[in-house]
Write a protein that holds these residues in place. Structure first.
Motif, short mmCIF file in Angstrom:
data_model
loop_
_atom_site.label_atom_id
_atom_site.label_comp_id
_atom_site.label_asym_id
_atom_site.label_seq_id
_atom_site.Cartn_x
_atom_site.Cartn_y
_atom_site.Cartn_z
N ARG A 159 -9.30 7.34 0.95
CA ARG A 159 -8.68 8.00 -0.20
C ARG A 159 -9.18 7.39 -1.52
N LYS B 81 -8.65 5.13 -4.60
CA LYS B 81 -7.89 3.88 -4.51
C LYS B 81 -7.77 3.20 -5.86
N ASP C 186 -9.98 2.74 4.10
CA ASP C 186 -9.18 3.79 3.47
C ASP C 186 -10.12 4.72 2.70
N GLU D 192 -4.18 13.01 -2.08
CA GLU D 192 -3.62 11.75 -1.62
C GLU D 192 -4.37 10.59 -2.29
N VAL E 28 0.81 5.45 -0.49
CA VAL E 28 0.03 6.68 -0.61
C VAL E 28 0.85 7.68 -1.40
N SER F 54 -4.30 6.28 -2.84
CA SER F 54 -3.78 4.99 -2.39
C SER F 54 -3.62 4.05 -3.58
N HIS G 82 0.86 -1.19 0.00
CA HIS G 82 0.00 0.00 0.00
C HIS G 82 0.90 1.24 0.00
#
Length: 266
Positions: free
Chosen positions: A160, A162, A158, A126, A119, A128, A117
């Motif tokens: 963010r 992705k 998460d 941001e 970022v 991921s 993972h």
């Protein structure tokens, strides 16, 4: 104008690639040339060596970063092979804000597997990026289902935008892929052009095993499999638009081919 220019305020175009490089056995320079020619911003790598005999002691992500200009790079070890570290990797044009990895369930005595993972700072957002290489076929369907479930549980925590990229070692109709596609877009299935096969075989039917999967904060624009002789797998490239945070809805991705995705694209 740059390919990374915003389509609208806060939106950014991003090109990504996933590539199982077979530890560079056909030449790391060939791998680098494929990446350079495609011009991605982010590359997920599988079967990557650091310090092994078969890699001539090289740090393959570091070497590929130097050869491709994707200066931000990382390696995530899963096991030791040929006297070195073996696992998955990442190349990025965007700065890396944080890195971690998580072990995945495997059968007793089987090769360890991981999900990495990273970022990234993508033009101020941001993002991921998850990179993985699931347990190989055949006869391991139950294990891949467990691995998919574990990855989805991580991603669910998460908030963010992705991406999940990698050699998922399963076909699009498999249970593990159906699980992923409940939450993520299969970019090639929605916007792919040309043949879909990523793992060519000489006798039995060739397979599609490598994927770019994106959450709803990305709009899929284009997908393609590059039929090159740099590894035993073909890489997958995808063009995506990262939506502005204010435009993102909480809706799950629609089914492949449904009007929900099509209406979001020009």
């Amino acid at each position: 104008m740059s390919r990374l220019e915003a389509r609208a305020q806060g939106e950014v175009d991003v090109k990504v690639m996933t590539f199982n490089i077979q530890s560079g056995l056909r030449g790391l320079d060939k791998v680098a040339e494929v990446i350079r020619s495609a011009g991605p911003d982010i590359v997920a790598l599988q079967e990557v060596d650091v310090g092994s005999v078969r890699a001539g002691g090289a740090n393959q992500p570091e070497r590929l970063a130097a050869l491709t200009g994707l200066v931000h790079h990382a390696h995530f070890r899963t096991t030791t092979l040929w006297g070195g570290d073996y696992g998955v990797g990442l190349l990025s044009r965007f700065p890396v804000l944080s890195l971690e990895q998580h072990p995945l369930p495997v059968a007793k005595g089987a090769e360890p597997r991981t999900v990495a993972h990273a970022v990234l700072d993508v033009e101020g957002q941001e993002v991921s990026v998850y990179v993985t290489h699931l347990t190989r076929r055949p006869f391991n369907d139950a294990v891949r289902i467990q691995q998919s479930t574990a990855i989805l549980a991580l991603m669910a925590r998460d908030a963010r935008p992705k991406l999940l990229m990698g050699d998922l070692n399963d076909t699009p109709e498999s249970t593990s892929l159906r699980l992923f596609k409940r939450q993520l877009h299969d970019v090639f299935a929605l916007r792919g052009v040309g043949p879909a096969v990523t793992y060519p075989l000489p006798v039995i039917p060739s397979l599609r095993l490598d994927y770019v999967l994106a959450c709803g904060q990305f709009v899929p624009r284009h997908g393609e499999v590059l039929h090159v002789n740099a590894s035993d797998h073909y890489p997958v490239v995808a063009n995506l638009t990262l939506r502005a945070p204010a435009l993102v809805s909480a809706e799950a991705p629609p089914a492949e081919g449904s009007s929900g995705v099509a209406s979001a694209m020009p």
